[in-house]
Motif scaffolding. Structure first.
Motif, PDB file in Angstrom:
ATOM      1  N   PHE A 105       0.795  -0.945   0.196  1.00  0.00           N
ATOM      2  CA  PHE A 105       0.218   0.407   0.204  1.00  0.00           C
ATOM      3  C   PHE A 105       0.524   1.164  -0.338  1.00  0.00           C
ATOM      4  O   PHE A 105       1.717   1.037   0.530  1.00  0.00           O
ATOM      5  CB  PHE A 105      -1.041  -0.069   1.032  1.00  0.00           C
ATOM      6  CG  PHE A 105      -1.994  -1.218   1.198  1.00  0.00           C
ATOM      7  CD1 PHE A 105      -2.921  -0.443   1.009  1.00  0.00           C
ATOM      8  CD2 PHE A 105      -1.842  -2.069   1.462  1.00  0.00           C
ATOM      9  CE1 PHE A 105      -3.761  -1.429   0.997  1.00  0.00           C
ATOM     10  CE2 PHE A 105      -3.273  -2.602   1.647  1.00  0.00           C
ATOM     11  CZ  PHE A 105      -3.725  -3.206   0.998  1.00  0.00           C
ATOM     12  N   GLU A 106       0.403   1.907  -0.873  1.00  0.00           N
ATOM     13  CA  GLU A 106       1.034   3.686  -0.687  1.00  0.00           C
ATOM     14  C   GLU A 106       0.456   4.367   0.236  1.00  0.00           C
ATOM     15  O   GLU A 106      -0.367   4.446   0.551  1.00  0.00           O
ATOM     16  CB  GLU A 106       0.762   4.466  -2.459  1.00  0.00           C
ATOM     17  CG  GLU A 106       1.664   3.878  -3.441  1.00  0.00           C
ATOM     18  CD  GLU A 106       3.011   3.370  -3.122  1.00  0.00           C
ATOM     19  OE1 GLU A 106       3.418   4.578  -2.269  1.00  0.00           O
ATOM     20  OE2 GLU A 106       3.474   2.508  -3.966  1.00  0.00           O
ATOM     21  N   PRO A 107       1.929   4.464   1.446  1.00  0.00           N
ATOM     22  CA  PRO A 107       0.919   5.764   2.224  1.00  0.00           C
ATOM     23  C   PRO A 107       0.406   6.891   2.129  1.00  0.00           C
ATOM     24  O   PRO A 107      -0.771   7.051   2.987  1.00  0.00           O
ATOM     25  CB  PRO A 107       2.375   6.018   3.878  1.00  0.00           C
ATOM     26  CG  PRO A 107       3.399   4.951   2.642  1.00  0.00           C
ATOM     27  CD  PRO A 107       2.901   4.739   1.066  1.00  0.00           C
ATOM     28  N   ASP A 108       0.836   7.888   1.081  1.00  0.00           N
ATOM     29  CA  ASP A 108      -0.424   8.332   0.717  1.00  0.00           C
ATOM     30  C   ASP A 108      -1.133   8.708   0.135  1.00  0.00           C
ATOM     31  O   ASP A 108      -2.251   9.374   0.417  1.00  0.00           O
ATOM     32  CB  ASP A 108       0.342   9.959   0.094  1.00  0.00           C
ATOM     33  CG  ASP A 108       2.272  10.090   0.145  1.00  0.00           C
ATOM     34  OD1 ASP A 108       2.580  10.502   1.190  1.00  0.00           O
ATOM     35  OD2 ASP A 108       3.094  10.374  -0.320  1.00  0.00           O
ATOM     36  N   GLN A 109      -1.899   7.810  -0.218  1.00  0.00           N
ATOM     37  CA  GLN A 109      -3.020   7.093  -1.382  1.00  0.00           C
ATOM     38  C   GLN A 109      -3.827   6.458   0.332  1.00  0.00           C
ATOM     39  O   GLN A 109      -5.077   7.060   0.627  1.00  0.00           O
ATOM     40  CB  GLN A 109      -2.791   5.908  -2.226  1.00  0.00           C
ATOM     41  CG  GLN A 109      -4.315   5.211  -2.600  1.00  0.00           C
ATOM     42  CD  GLN A 109      -3.841   4.667  -3.981  1.00  0.00           C
ATOM     43  OE1 GLN A 109      -2.614   4.502  -4.367  1.00  0.00           O
ATOM     44  NE2 GLN A 109      -4.691   3.765  -3.630  1.00  0.00           N
ATOM     45  N   VAL A 110      -3.240   6.020   1.278  1.00  0.00           N
ATOM     46  CA  VAL A 110      -4.030   5.063   2.729  1.00  0.00           C
ATOM     47  C   VAL A 110      -4.228   6.476   3.439  1.00  0.00           C
ATOM     48  O   VAL A 110      -5.231   6.798   3.422  1.00  0.00           O
ATOM     49  CB  VAL A 110      -3.523   4.885   3.260  1.00  0.00           C
ATOM     50  CG1 VAL A 110      -4.047   4.117   4.520  1.00  0.00           C
ATOM     51  CG2 VAL A 110      -2.913   3.270   2.061  1.00  0.00           C
ATOM     52  N   GLU A 111      -3.466   7.595   3.534  1.00  0.00           N
ATOM     53  CA  GLU A 111      -3.410   8.982   3.998  1.00  0.00           C
ATOM     54  C   GLU A 111      -4.791   9.978   3.695  1.00  0.00           C
ATOM     55  O   GLU A 111      -6.320  10.582   4.404  1.00  0.00           O
ATOM     56  CB  GLU A 111      -2.935   9.377   4.416  1.00  0.00           C
ATOM     57  CG  GLU A 111      -1.293   8.832   5.682  1.00  0.00           C
ATOM     58  CD  GLU A 111      -0.640   9.666   6.026  1.00  0.00           C
ATOM     59  OE1 GLU A 111      -0.987  11.017   6.010  1.00  0.00           O
ATOM     60  OE2 GLU A 111       0.817   9.693   5.495  1.00  0.00           O
ATOM     61  N   GLN A 112      -4.853   9.281   1.831  1.00  0.00           N
ATOM     62  CA  GLN A 112      -5.795  10.415   1.856  1.00  0.00           C
ATOM     63  C   GLN A 112      -7.577   9.732   1.680  1.00  0.00           C
ATOM     64  O   GLN A 112      -8.584  10.399   1.747  1.00  0.00           O
ATOM     65  CB  GLN A 112      -6.094  10.970   0.268  1.00  0.00           C
ATOM     66  CG  GLN A 112      -6.532  11.086  -0.852  1.00  0.00           C
ATOM     67  CD  GLN A 112      -6.258  11.437  -2.281  1.00  0.00           C
ATOM     68  OE1 GLN A 112      -5.725  10.679  -2.846  1.00  0.00           O
ATOM     69  NE2 GLN A 112      -6.716  12.105  -3.430  1.00  0.00           N
ATOM     70  N   SER A 113      -7.404   8.048   1.251  1.00  0.00           N
ATOM     71  CA  SER A 113      -8.477   7.493   1.526  1.00  0.00           C
ATOM     72  C   SER A 113      -9.211   7.987   2.936  1.00  0.00           C
ATOM     73  O   SER A 113     -10.843   7.614   3.309  1.00  0.00           O
ATOM     74  CB  SER A 113      -8.414   5.870   1.296  1.00  0.00           C
ATOM     75  OG  SER A 113      -9.183   4.860   1.621  1.00  0.00           O
ATOM     76  N   VAL A 114      -8.127   7.154   4.142  1.00  0.00           N
ATOM     77  CA  VAL A 114      -9.156   7.719   5.166  1.00  0.00           C
ATOM     78  C   VAL A 114      -9.077   8.924   4.751  1.00  0.00           C
ATOM     79  O   VAL A 114     -10.412   9.118   6.306  1.00  0.00           O
ATOM     80  CB  VAL A 114      -7.559   7.117   6.587  1.00  0.00           C
ATOM     81  CG1 VAL A 114      -8.592   7.511   7.878  1.00  0.00           C
ATOM     82  CG2 VAL A 114      -7.723   5.892   6.469  1.00  0.00           C
TER      83      VAL A 114
END
Length: 340
Positions: A296-305
């Motif tokens: 998983f890409e951390p930036d994408q996870v942060e954006q998703s949450v």
């Protein structure tokens, strides 16, 4: 995928995203509910499979689940969509529902009932403060966890309301319906929820509903008259509390803010206060690091949450975070990944 897909068998499990469906544990007109496994973590979850042909009737439930974040309300993790189906991935509570608990072990003691209902009242008051009514409060929709946590579930009849709005839909479960609902009058959904709370508490401490009769018509007459026997095995204060909740006139029935201040609910404990949702902050760095090791890409996870997308990134993060919360001081082992 067909909207009338068969339940997975012992020899063939159906995979939806990162989830393996197992046994079917419930079914409605346009939805089926399964116990499932989250493949990455091995966590048990509940998956509600909804036919898109009947999606409109579930749109309000999804809105409610996405809008409510409370420790005593079942959490939505992820929404998975296929051409024919919508899958809601939610947390699973191992101890089942309150109805099962009452059937298997009998009524709760007054002390046990108080501990459970403080949690239910907190959740329901939070819903009302957020402008959402439940409209089907009953033991079946109160879930229990191993650590004594109680959670409000199933917002199938949930609806957003304004302060002065009146509802007209005849819905809920007959034995738990408020008098004004049975009369099919325009009603305040919040006051109807308080009535259902009273019936549910009565059932919890006695094992039976307060209004009984040989026919639905006779039961309805008792409800409209507010005629019921005082609950046995309960203190005088507890009986008065239930009778207060079961006030026939909705204009005289208490609000949940008033309920929270009642001495019976607060006996031996601090006065129950409205839930304050913690301010949003940075995501858990350990969970993010672990998700990165899984691709998983951390930036994408942060954006998703942050944007509350309820997609794979957000679902995985919420599941791992809940695992970490439920097992403080222990390492969370993931399939194909390091320990957290």
């Amino acid at each position: 995928m067909s909207d009338d897909f068969a339940a997975p068998s012992d020899t063939h499990s159906l995979c939806i995203g990162d989830y393996v469906l197992q046994s079917r544990i419930g079914q409605g007109a346009c939805a089926k509910v399964y116990l499932a496994w989250h493949v990455l973590s091995g966590t048990e979850v509940v998956v509600k499979a909804i036919s898109l042909k009947g999606f409109s009737r579930y749109a309000r439930e999804i809105y409610c689940l996405k809008s409510l974040q409370h420790p005593n309300i079942t959490a939505l993790f992820e929404v998975v969509t296929t051409p024919d189906m919508l899958f809601l991935v939610m947390e699973h509570l191992r101890e089942g529902d309150l109805r099962q608990r009452l059937e298997n072990h009998g009524p709760l003691s007054e002390r046990q009932a108080r501990a459970a209902f403080r949690q239910v009242v907190s959740a329901l008051q939070y819903c009302h403060r957020r402008g959402i009514v439940h409209r089907d409060l009953k033991p079946d929709n109160i879930l229990l966890d191993e650590d004594g946590t109680v959670k409000l579930a199933d917002f199938g009849f949930g609806r957003r309301v304004s302060d002065d709005s009146k509802l007209s839909t005849f819905c809920g479960t007959f034995y738990y319906m408020a008098p004004e609902v049975l009369r099919q009058e325009p009603y305040d959904g919040r006051k109807a929820d308080v009535w259902s709370l009273g019936v549910t508490l009565y059932k919890t401490v006695t094992g039976t509903v307060p209004f009984q009769g040989e026919s639905l018509a006779k039961i309805k007459a008792q409800v409209l008259a507010g005629q019921f026997e005082a609950p046995h095995r309960m203190s005088r204060q507890g009986g008065q509390f239930i009778r207060w909740l079961l006030t026939v006139d909705p204009s005289q029935r208490p609000t949940l803010e008033e309920v929270m201040r009642h001495p019976w609910l607060n006996r031996g404990q601090e006065e129950l206060r409205p839930y304050s949702q913690p301010p949003g902050g940075d995501l858990d760095p350990q969970v993010l690091e672990l998700m990165q090791s899984l691709g998983f890409e951390p930036d994408q996870v942060e954006q998703s949450v942050g944007e509350r997308k309820y997609d794979r990134d957000m679902g995985t993060y919420l599941i791992l975070k809940k695992m970490e919360t439920k097992m403080p001081g222990r390492k969370v082992k993931l399939r194909g990944g390091p320990a957290l």
